[in-house]
Write an enzyme that holds these catalytic residues in place. Sequence first.
Site, PDB file in Angstrom:
ATOM      1  CB  CYS A 102      -0.944  -5.683  -5.132  1.00 19.16           C
ATOM      2  SG  CYS A 102      -0.872  -4.601  -6.565  1.00 19.16           S
ATOM      3  CB  CYS A 137      -6.237  -1.990  -6.979  1.00 16.40           C
ATOM      4  SG  CYS A 137      -5.986  -0.465  -6.120  1.00 16.40           S
ATOM      5  CB  CYS A 147      -2.987   2.382  -6.361  1.00 13.92           C
ATOM      6  SG  CYS A 147      -3.079   1.302  -4.927  1.00 13.92           S
TER       7      CYS A 147
END
Length: 166
Positions: free
Chosen positions: A36, A65, A109
């Site tokens: 990502c 993020c 994450c």
Amino acid sequence: MNADLEKKIREALANPKNLGEMPDADSIGTVGNSDCGEMLRLWVKFKDDKGKRVIDKATFQSFGCETAIAVASMATELIKGKTAEEALAMKTEDLSGGLGPLPPMKIHCAELVEGALRSALDPVNQTAAPAPVATAPATTGTNLIDSLSQEKKSGVKITFLPPAAK
Ligand code: FES
């Protein structure tokens, strides 16, 4: 993502804890996720507590993020007062704290935060931890991108996490 989790992330982002560089950090960990493109850096400062070396404070910088920022905000609070070993024993769900369970697509994450913590606290990484932040001119920007570009020449170690299983 469910509405409750979205609300908790929004609340964490509205008042993120421990955001920013720590010039006098004892240890630094930086990780990136090649999937990502998210990167996160964690600074850790220790103190002596009755003969035990415990985490006095931790700060972070990230970009991209929101979930990683929310988790990092909570995790940097949760690891205060813990030894490096105790902090390293925490799992991603522990580090996510009050956010509760993360959906599968957001687990990486929290793993980014866990990876930065491992990078900062692992004894092998500690000896290799760069101290370029302390030497960076105070007039430069304080974001992670600025910092990384300045540190390219210093050999800063960035750990890229393996791609998530699909
Ligand atoms: Fe990749 Fe959150 S979307 S770290």
